[in-house]
Scaffold this active site. Sequence first.
Site, PDB file in Angstrom:
ATOM      1  N   ALA A 140       8.538  -3.281  13.438  1.00 28.37           N
ATOM      2  CA  ALA A 140       8.732  -4.065  12.214  1.00 28.37           C
ATOM      3  C   ALA A 140      10.188  -4.456  12.017  1.00 28.37           C
ATOM      4  O   ALA A 140      10.482  -5.563  11.559  1.00 28.37           O
ATOM      5  CB  ALA A 140       8.228  -3.271  11.010  1.00 28.37           C
ATOM      6  N   GLY A 171       2.374  -4.187   9.155  1.00 26.02           N
ATOM      7  CA  GLY A 171       2.306  -2.738   9.324  1.00 26.02           C
ATOM      8  C   GLY A 171       1.112  -2.078   8.679  1.00 26.02           C
ATOM      9  O   GLY A 171       1.217  -0.949   8.202  1.00 26.02           O
ATOM     10  N   SER A 221      -3.196  -1.149   9.001  1.00 29.22           N
ATOM     11  CA  SER A 221      -4.246  -0.971  10.012  1.00 29.22           C
ATOM     12  C   SER A 221      -5.423  -1.908   9.827  1.00 29.22           C
ATOM     13  O   SER A 221      -6.191  -2.139  10.752  1.00 29.22           O
ATOM     14  CB  SER A 221      -4.755   0.479   9.978  1.00 29.22           C
ATOM     15  OG  SER A 221      -5.434   0.728   8.762  1.00 29.22           O
ATOM     16  N   GLN A 255       0.834  -1.203   0.000  1.00 24.62           N
ATOM     17  CA  GLN A 255       0.000   0.000   0.000  1.00 24.62           C
ATOM     18  C   GLN A 255       0.867   1.252   0.000  1.00 24.62           C
ATOM     19  O   GLN A 255       0.353   2.359  -0.147  1.00 24.62           O
ATOM     20  CB  GLN A 255      -0.900   0.000   1.238  1.00 24.62           C
ATOM     21  CG  GLN A 255      -1.893  -1.150   1.284  1.00 24.62           C
ATOM     22  CD  GLN A 255      -2.601  -1.224   2.617  1.00 24.62           C
ATOM     23  OE1 GLN A 255      -2.022  -1.612   3.632  1.00 24.62           O
ATOM     24  NE2 GLN A 255      -3.874  -0.855   2.643  1.00 24.62           N
ATOM     25  N   ASN A 256       2.163   1.067   0.177  1.00 24.26           N
ATOM     26  CA  ASN A 256       3.081   2.194   0.262  1.00 24.26           C
ATOM     27  C   ASN A 256       3.491   2.680  -1.128  1.00 24.26           C
ATOM     28  O   ASN A 256       3.542   1.905  -2.081  1.00 24.26           O
ATOM     29  CB  ASN A 256       4.324   1.805   1.059  1.00 24.26           C
ATOM     30  CG  ASN A 256       3.983   1.390   2.479  1.00 24.26           C
ATOM     31  OD1 ASN A 256       2.940   1.777   3.007  1.00 24.26           O
ATOM     32  ND2 ASN A 256       4.829   0.593   3.098  1.00 24.26           N
ATOM     33  N   VAL A 257       3.834   3.936  -1.217  1.00 27.54           N
ATOM     34  CA  VAL A 257       4.207   4.537  -2.494  1.00 27.54           C
ATOM     35  C   VAL A 257       5.661   5.012  -2.482  1.00 27.54           C
ATOM     36  O   VAL A 257       6.101   5.705  -3.388  1.00 27.54           O
ATOM     37  CB  VAL A 257       3.268   5.722  -2.831  1.00 27.54           C
ATOM     38  CG1 VAL A 257       1.840   5.235  -3.014  1.00 27.54           C
ATOM     39  CG2 VAL A 257       3.314   6.814  -1.766  1.00 27.54           C
ATOM     40  N   HIS A 285      -1.298   1.102  -4.646  1.00 29.56           N
ATOM     41  CA  HIS A 285      -1.714   2.495  -4.493  1.00 29.56           C
ATOM     42  C   HIS A 285      -0.849   3.451  -5.310  1.00 29.56           C
ATOM     43  O   HIS A 285      -0.870   4.658  -5.075  1.00 29.56           O
ATOM     44  CB  HIS A 285      -1.698   2.904  -3.018  1.00 29.56           C
ATOM     45  CG  HIS A 285      -2.795   2.269  -2.223  1.00 29.56           C
ATOM     46  ND1 HIS A 285      -2.825   2.275  -0.838  1.00 29.56           N
ATOM     47  CD2 HIS A 285      -3.919   1.607  -2.620  1.00 29.56           C
ATOM     48  CE1 HIS A 285      -3.909   1.636  -0.428  1.00 29.56           C
ATOM     49  NE2 HIS A 285      -4.581   1.224  -1.483  1.00 29.56           N
ATOM     50  N   CYS A 315       2.289  16.242 -20.794  1.00 27.16           N
ATOM     51  CA  CYS A 315       2.458  14.810 -21.004  1.00 27.16           C
ATOM     52  C   CYS A 315       3.365  14.582 -22.219  1.00 27.16           C
ATOM     53  O   CYS A 315       3.131  15.166 -23.277  1.00 27.16           O
ATOM     54  CB  CYS A 315       1.090  14.170 -21.230  1.00 27.16           C
ATOM     55  SG  CYS A 315       1.159  12.453 -21.807  1.00 27.16           S
TER      56      CYS A 315
END
Length: 232
Positions: free
Chosen positions: A218, A174, A176, A90-92, A108, A135
């Site tokens: 962690a 890690g 929720s 889920q981390n970017v 994500h 772009c």
Amino acid sequence: MSSDKIVILTGAGISAESGLGTFRDEGGLWAQHRIEDVATPEGFHRNPDLVHAFYNARRAQAAEAEPNAAHHALARLEREHPGEVLVVTQNVDGLHEKAGSRNVLHMHGFLAGALCASCDHRWPAPLEMSKSDTCPACGHAATRPDIVWFGEMPYYMDEIWSHLASADTFVAIGTSGEVYPAAAFVQEADRGGAHTIELNLAPSSRVSDFAETCFGPASQIVPEWVAQELSR
């Protein structure tokens, strides 16, 4: 040594010890802004300058951050485990890749990516982006961060559901357990017969769905779990 397929979901908690705060940290970037203003398509439409400034700050922060022992442990697991190891994050922030992980799905999005809101073209993001950026594919000034905002569909979902259904072990680290669809991953893996494990600083809202749990930082508990897994 077991050749089982391991699918791992990681959330903001795995990067907290690398200095990247979670949504709920006081004083962090997220605490200074309303989610509606910086993490929704509507917020971007209202004030693209604010949104670009927010993600420029996050991108610079992530570029300077270093993986911690938990990221390195998962990279070791991928290298040494004889079966498949997939990290769904889920981390970017890109810290899994910095640590050496290669089989990573960014559900994500990714701070290092740019997306054209006009034609959906993707390309590597510069350190700083602005609403005037064009772009490289279509030429429109419709550049946005390649981040999945609230109200948008996460990336790779068909692929992720398929991996969960065929996993022998599912591990959530890690996270929720409050945001869907990721909050439903443990139940999907369980239905497929996977052994389910939660590794977290504290019990998540989905803790009762896991067959096994371990709580602590962690950087401590993830390397311990990886060493145990590689010794099987």
